[in-house]
Design a protein around this motif. Sequence first.
Motif, mmCIF file in Angstrom:
data_model
loop_
_atom_site.group_PDB
_atom_site.id
_atom_site.type_symbol
_atom_site.label_atom_id
_atom_site.label_comp_id
_atom_site.label_asym_id
_atom_site.label_seq_id
_atom_site.Cartn_x
_atom_site.Cartn_y
_atom_site.Cartn_z
ATOM 1 N N SER A 303 4.102 -9.149 -14.563
ATOM 2 C CA SER A 303 5.517 -8.740 -13.778
ATOM 3 C C SER A 303 4.943 -7.550 -11.733
ATOM 4 O O SER A 303 3.922 -8.229 -11.475
ATOM 5 N N ARG A 304 5.870 -7.691 -11.746
ATOM 6 C CA ARG A 304 5.854 -7.070 -10.008
ATOM 7 C C ARG A 304 5.429 -5.966 -10.093
ATOM 8 O O ARG A 304 4.432 -5.961 -8.932
ATOM 9 N N GLU A 305 4.878 -5.191 -10.874
ATOM 10 C CA GLU A 305 3.942 -4.474 -10.441
ATOM 11 C C GLU A 305 2.439 -4.599 -11.019
ATOM 12 O O GLU A 305 1.588 -4.260 -9.970
ATOM 13 N N THR A 306 2.074 -5.405 -11.639
ATOM 14 C CA THR A 306 0.738 -6.167 -12.093
ATOM 15 C C THR A 306 0.746 -6.135 -10.443
ATOM 16 O O THR A 306 -0.647 -6.477 -10.287
ATOM 17 N N VAL A 307 1.642 -8.206 -10.026
ATOM 18 C CA VAL A 307 1.288 -8.264 -9.260
ATOM 19 C C VAL A 307 0.764 -7.528 -7.972
ATOM 20 O O VAL A 307 -0.003 -7.431 -6.969
ATOM 21 N N LYS A 308 1.747 -5.745 -7.502
ATOM 22 C CA LYS A 308 1.741 -4.687 -6.756
ATOM 23 C C LYS A 308 0.454 -4.495 -6.592
ATOM 24 O O LYS A 308 -0.567 -4.599 -5.742
ATOM 25 N N LYS A 309 -0.190 -4.407 -8.106
ATOM 26 C CA LYS A 309 -1.648 -2.878 -8.587
ATOM 27 C C LYS A 309 -2.422 -3.807 -7.761
ATOM 28 O O LYS A 309 -3.529 -3.380 -7.787
ATOM 29 N N VAL A 310 -2.847 -5.302 -8.167
ATOM 30 C CA VAL A 310 -3.540 -6.742 -7.817
ATOM 31 C C VAL A 310 -4.270 -6.894 -6.345
ATOM 32 O O VAL A 310 -5.021 -6.472 -5.906
ATOM 33 N N ALA A 311 -2.991 -6.629 -5.628
ATOM 34 C CA ALA A 311 -2.750 -7.205 -3.924
ATOM 35 C C ALA A 311 -3.554 -5.155 -3.492
ATOM 36 O O ALA A 311 -4.084 -5.520 -2.509
ATOM 37 N N LYS A 312 -3.276 -4.677 -4.014
ATOM 38 C CA LYS A 312 -3.919 -3.290 -3.661
ATOM 39 C C LYS A 312 -4.957 -2.943 -3.856
ATOM 40 O O LYS A 312 -5.393 -1.995 -3.464
ATOM 41 N N SER A 313 -5.255 -3.637 -4.979
ATOM 42 C CA SER A 313 -7.214 -3.694 -5.158
ATOM 43 C C SER A 313 -8.418 -4.360 -4.675
ATOM 44 O O SER A 313 -9.302 -4.530 -4.778
ATOM 45 N N ILE A 314 -7.261 -5.904 -3.810
ATOM 46 C CA ILE A 314 -8.450 -6.723 -3.632
ATOM 47 C C ILE A 314 -9.316 -6.453 -2.762
ATOM 48 O O ILE A 314 -8.896 -5.497 -1.622
ATOM 49 N N PRO A 315 -9.957 -6.217 -2.585
ATOM 50 C CA PRO A 315 -11.109 -6.011 -1.410
ATOM 51 C C PRO A 315 -10.759 -6.395 0.282
ATOM 52 O O PRO A 315 -10.495 -8.255 -0.107
ATOM 53 N N LEU A 316 -10.500 -5.643 1.113
ATOM 54 C CA LEU A 316 -10.644 -6.267 2.766
ATOM 55 C C LEU A 316 -11.861 -7.052 3.320
ATOM 56 O O LEU A 316 -13.081 -6.402 2.724
ATOM 57 N N THR A 317 -11.714 -7.918 4.101
ATOM 58 C CA THR A 317 -12.635 -8.135 4.996
ATOM 59 C C THR A 317 -12.962 -6.866 5.825
ATOM 60 O O THR A 317 -12.294 -5.322 6.360
ATOM 61 N N ASN A 318 -14.627 -6.368 5.859
ATOM 62 C CA ASN A 318 -14.813 -5.374 6.700
ATOM 63 C C ASN A 318 -14.588 -5.521 7.863
ATOM 64 O O ASN A 318 -14.721 -6.840 8.683
ATOM 65 N N ASN A 319 -14.108 -4.406 8.782
ATOM 66 C CA ASN A 319 -13.567 -4.391 10.155
ATOM 67 C C ASN A 319 -12.033 -5.282 10.410
ATOM 68 O O ASN A 319 -11.640 -4.384 12.085
ATOM 69 N N ILE A 320 -11.916 -5.527 9.150
ATOM 70 C CA ILE A 320 -10.051 -6.342 9.584
ATOM 71 C C ILE A 320 -9.198 -5.049 9.849
ATOM 72 O O ILE A 320 -8.459 -5.534 11.073
ATOM 73 N N CYS A 321 -9.171 -3.728 8.940
ATOM 74 C CA CYS A 321 -8.012 -3.136 9.445
ATOM 75 C C CYS A 321 -8.146 -2.556 11.518
ATOM 76 O O CYS A 321 -7.427 -2.756 12.142
ATOM 77 N N GLU A 322 -9.834 -2.359 11.786
ATOM 78 C CA GLU A 322 -9.526 -1.856 13.146
ATOM 79 C C GLU A 322 -9.665 -3.084 14.119
ATOM 80 O O GLU A 322 -9.034 -3.040 14.999
ATOM 81 N N THR A 323 -10.167 -4.299 13.562
ATOM 82 C CA THR A 323 -9.432 -5.481 14.347
ATOM 83 C C THR A 323 -7.542 -5.396 14.866
ATOM 84 O O THR A 323 -7.625 -5.738 15.597
ATOM 85 N N ILE A 324 -6.984 -5.348 13.655
ATOM 86 C CA ILE A 324 -5.762 -5.637 13.542
ATOM 87 C C ILE A 324 -5.119 -4.750 14.903
ATOM 88 O O ILE A 324 -4.094 -4.164 15.739
#
Length: 494
Positions: A303-324
């Motif tokens: 389901s599309r909702e499952t894809v969204k849920k997984v994409a929102k839960s995957i851990p991001l690389t450290n400091n990636i938001c600040e870098t971008i």
Amino acid sequence: MITVLIPVLNESERIYEIVNLVKKSPLVKEVIVIDDGSTDETRQLAESAGATVIMSTLLGKGASLEDGVRIAESEIIMFLDGDLQNLDQDIVEKLCTPIINDESDFVKASFSRKSGRVTTLTAKPLLQTFFPELSHISQPLGGIVAGKKSILKRVDFETDYGVDVGLLLDSHYQGAKITQIDIGHIEHDSHDLDVLADMAKQVSRVIIDRASRYGRLHVAQLREVEEIEHHAHAELSVALNKLGEADKLALFDMDGTIIQGRFIKFLADHERKSSELERFLDSTSISDEERTRKIANVLAGTSRETVKKVAKSIPLTNNICETIISLRRIGYRVGIVTDSFYLPAEIIRRRVFADFCVAHILRYRAGVSTGEVTISPLMLHPNGCKAHTFCKSNVLLHIAHKLEIELQSVLYVGDGENDICALKLAGRSIAYNPKSRSVKKSAKRLIYNSMNDVLLYANDEVWEQTYWKSYFSNYHPSKIKGLLEKIRLKSEQN
């Protein structure tokens, strides 16, 4: 007491004035500004005016509002936009008094303004068709709202321009008593026609979505509208047209670079399809295109909702938001390039505050993956990579050409074998925790652990210094001195 929530993105021109105004009301307990990755002085100005400032967990006004509602301490919550002018001194009292007196659960501001084409041409006709009982609301798309937290906790916050009309419709169907209050004349920043067209599509989708959800539209019609919008947003031209002129471009791989791990493996684990996926994931016996299509077929029925849920839960690389955000602050346009699929890439793009993403398009019908995939046309280039059917280096060629940026000025960050061609092509290439010797050899620079190190090489002068330092790193210090002297003498002779 009242909590005022203000979602912002680069609103330094007016945010101090707005926060200062609402703080004067004795009814206001707290003002929370939710920042969507501003690159100007919005955050500092909001704090200096007395607001609590938090970073949004996901790019988009709806996510910002949802974050604010979650932490708000008051039962009455008021929403304001960060670009408003000419607000009345008693705006808080006007909007919130009906709720305080228990005459209303949800108050929508009405006001006069110069523009409002999307409201007139799109929102109001659709409301008249599907929700005639709300057609009297004069500003259904307005962001000046007050409501009870008990109501707002149960609504769906859309991620785009449809968020405000979505709140109105969801509150109505929860049985909220809705009131409209005239607050006079105000001004918003106006948008150009390209943005207005995008806004109209998003507003239409939300109204049609709610019509379907509440039994006023056939579901098949809704899903087709949703799918059309999904494909339209995947067109890079839609994103690039909003970026304007640019002279700096930074592109990031997604798997292993933006996120910790590979999205497709997270999803397969969630759906218990890991063993089925492993047969194709890193297979070298089939072409890149065939492997992508087989992986997409494994996802059929997800389901599309499952894809969204997984994409929102995957851990991001450290400091990636600040870098971008820092790259954007110094003038870069930042994109994600992945051979994964557009829907999760778009969610992750918004999580890290990037400008656009490029990915293949997995098709959905009635909210469920069909297993069919459309290869991103940007992965193909008539004069591009000769080694692969489709390649990330071709994306680099397309975007650099579109933005009129020299390849030597393009920053590319990746970690895997499928990044090698792009790493070789980009003038400023960085391998982040490279997965193999060939990846290391393809990049101009290597970084480990801290994504913040990308910023060391984003500045022109710093890049040149670090590049030449790296070039000479294999020479004995005495030899380096001799080489530099030879370069100096030859320069003087010329």
